[in-house]
Motif scaffolding. Structure first.
Motif, PDB file in Angstrom:
ATOM      1  N   ASP A  91      12.474  16.161  -3.890  1.00 38.41           N
ATOM      2  CA  ASP A  91      11.267  16.102  -2.571  1.00 38.41           C
ATOM      3  C   ASP A  91      11.674  15.621  -0.778  1.00 38.41           C
ATOM      4  OD1 ASP A  91       8.425  15.465  -1.958  1.00 38.41           O
ATOM      5  OD2 ASP A  91       8.740  13.610  -2.086  1.00 38.41           O
ATOM      6  N   LYS A  92      12.503  14.577  -0.757  1.00 36.96           N
ATOM      7  CA  LYS A  92      11.982  14.481   0.707  1.00 36.96           C
ATOM      8  C   LYS A  92      13.500  15.834   1.320  1.00 36.96           C
ATOM      9  CE  LYS A  92      12.868   9.511   0.179  1.00 36.96           C
ATOM     10  NZ  LYS A  92      13.341   8.094   0.085  1.00 36.96           N
ATOM     11  N   ILE A  93      14.653  16.015   0.367  1.00 39.91           N
ATOM     12  CA  ILE A  93      15.742  16.859   1.401  1.00 39.91           C
ATOM     13  C   ILE A  93      14.691  19.099   0.986  1.00 39.91           C
ATOM     14  CG2 ILE A  93      17.028  18.580   0.480  1.00 39.91           C
ATOM     15  CD1 ILE A  93      18.333  16.755  -1.477  1.00 39.91           C
ATOM     16  N   ILE A  94      13.624  18.755  -0.190  1.00 42.16           N
ATOM     17  CA  ILE A  94      12.658  19.631   0.653  1.00 42.16           C
ATOM     18  C   ILE A  94      11.380  20.003   1.646  1.00 42.16           C
ATOM     19  CG2 ILE A  94      10.575  21.209  -0.058  1.00 42.16           C
ATOM     20  CD1 ILE A  94      13.377  21.939  -1.954  1.00 42.16           C
ATOM     21  N   THR A  95      11.120  18.582   1.832  1.00 41.51           N
ATOM     22  CA  THR A  95      10.467  18.509   2.885  1.00 41.51           C
ATOM     23  C   THR A  95      11.211  18.825   4.347  1.00 41.51           C
ATOM     24  OG1 THR A  95       8.865  17.163   1.695  1.00 41.51           O
ATOM     25  CG2 THR A  95       8.793  16.696   4.370  1.00 41.51           C
ATOM     26  N   GLN A  96      12.701  18.089   4.619  1.00 43.58           N
ATOM     27  CA  GLN A  96      12.991  18.636   5.672  1.00 43.58           C
ATOM     28  C   GLN A  96      13.591  19.109   5.857  1.00 43.58           C
ATOM     29  OE1 GLN A  96      14.492  16.082   8.779  1.00 43.58           O
ATOM     30  NE2 GLN A  96      15.144  18.344   9.250  1.00 43.58           N
ATOM     31  N   GLN A  97      13.884  20.123   4.516  1.00 45.63           N
ATOM     32  CA  GLN A  97      14.775  21.813   4.702  1.00 45.63           C
ATOM     33  C   GLN A  97      13.119  22.789   4.379  1.00 45.63           C
ATOM     34  OE1 GLN A  97      17.324  21.686   6.205  1.00 45.63           O
ATOM     35  NE2 GLN A  97      17.689  20.198   5.659  1.00 45.63           N
ATOM     36  N   ASN A 102      17.722  29.802   5.144  1.00 48.67           N
ATOM     37  CA  ASN A 102      19.294  29.764   4.631  1.00 48.67           C
ATOM     38  C   ASN A 102      19.368  29.037   3.430  1.00 48.67           C
ATOM     39  OD1 ASN A 102      20.471  32.132   5.717  1.00 48.67           O
ATOM     40  ND2 ASN A 102      21.104  29.924   7.228  1.00 48.67           N
ATOM     41  N   PHE A 103      18.693  27.404   3.319  1.00 49.34           N
ATOM     42  CA  PHE A 103      18.333  26.635   2.486  1.00 49.34           C
ATOM     43  C   PHE A 103      17.231  27.570   1.481  1.00 49.34           C
ATOM     44  CE2 PHE A 103      16.162  23.625   0.992  1.00 49.34           C
ATOM     45  CZ  PHE A 103      16.993  22.910   0.503  1.00 49.34           C
ATOM     46  N   ASN A 104      16.277  27.484   1.781  1.00 48.45           N
ATOM     47  CA  ASN A 104      15.125  28.436   1.002  1.00 48.45           C
ATOM     48  C   ASN A 104      15.922  28.990  -0.351  1.00 48.45           C
ATOM     49  OD1 ASN A 104      12.944  26.322   0.636  1.00 48.45           O
ATOM     50  ND2 ASN A 104      12.617  27.423   3.429  1.00 48.45           N
TER      51      ASN A 104
END
Length: 167
Positions: A91-97, A102-104
């Motif tokens: 959750d927190k990582i997805i929000t930031q990224q 590249n991450f997605n």
């Protein structure tokens, strides 16, 4: 170094990387920062991971392996399935990224690979092909729809097989 010690070190590196992903975009994170956060030498990080892309890929695989994916639900709403699995873990990582391309891409690829590995259904490839087609269409339109927040729109495209007009 014992196997348990190696596993512990790898876990610490993965956790430290996860913490960094909640604070900075993936594209901005360096291997040196990851090592510093994990309190290990940079060479130690390279002992376990080729680069930050490999670290992200292995980390996502590690997290997703414990998640159960309802195949029937995936066939009807693949983007909601990805959203539900991802948000329950990241959750927190997805929000930031959410804006880091590249991450997605790595998240998408790992999710699809794990789905293929865990399911024994050749028909699944048709569903994945359709999903990848939508992701490519979205990419061609500069990622107008966020895969994690606009999953309802993407699932509607999946179900109706009609792309919306883009202005």
């Amino acid at each position: 170094m014992s196997n348990l010690s190696q596993q512990r070190t790898k876990k610490i590196i993965l956790e430290s990387f996860g913490e960094l992903l909640t604070m900075k975009n993936f594209s901005e994170i360096t291997m040196t920062e990851i090592a510093a956060k994990a309190l290990v030498h940079r060479n130690t990080v390279y002992k376990y991971f080729n680069d930050k892309y490999d670290l992200l890929s292995q980390g996502v695989t590690f997290l997703f392996e414990d998640q159960s994916i309802n195949l029937l639900h995936f066939k009807q709403q693949p983007f909601k399935s990805l959203h539900d699995v991802s948000f329950s873990v990241l959750d927190k990582i997805i929000t930031q990224q959410q804006n880091d391309h590249n991450f997605n891409k790595i998240i998408q690829s790992n999710f699809i690979e794990l789905l293929i590995q865990t399911q024994n259904d050749d028909k699944l490839f048709w569903n994945i092909g359709k999903m990848v087609g939508i992701l490519l269409w979205n990419e061609m339109h500069e990622n107008k729809y966020d895969m994690f927040n606009d999953y309802q729109i993407l699932d509607n495209i999946y179900q109706t097989e009609k792309f919306p007009e883009i202005n």
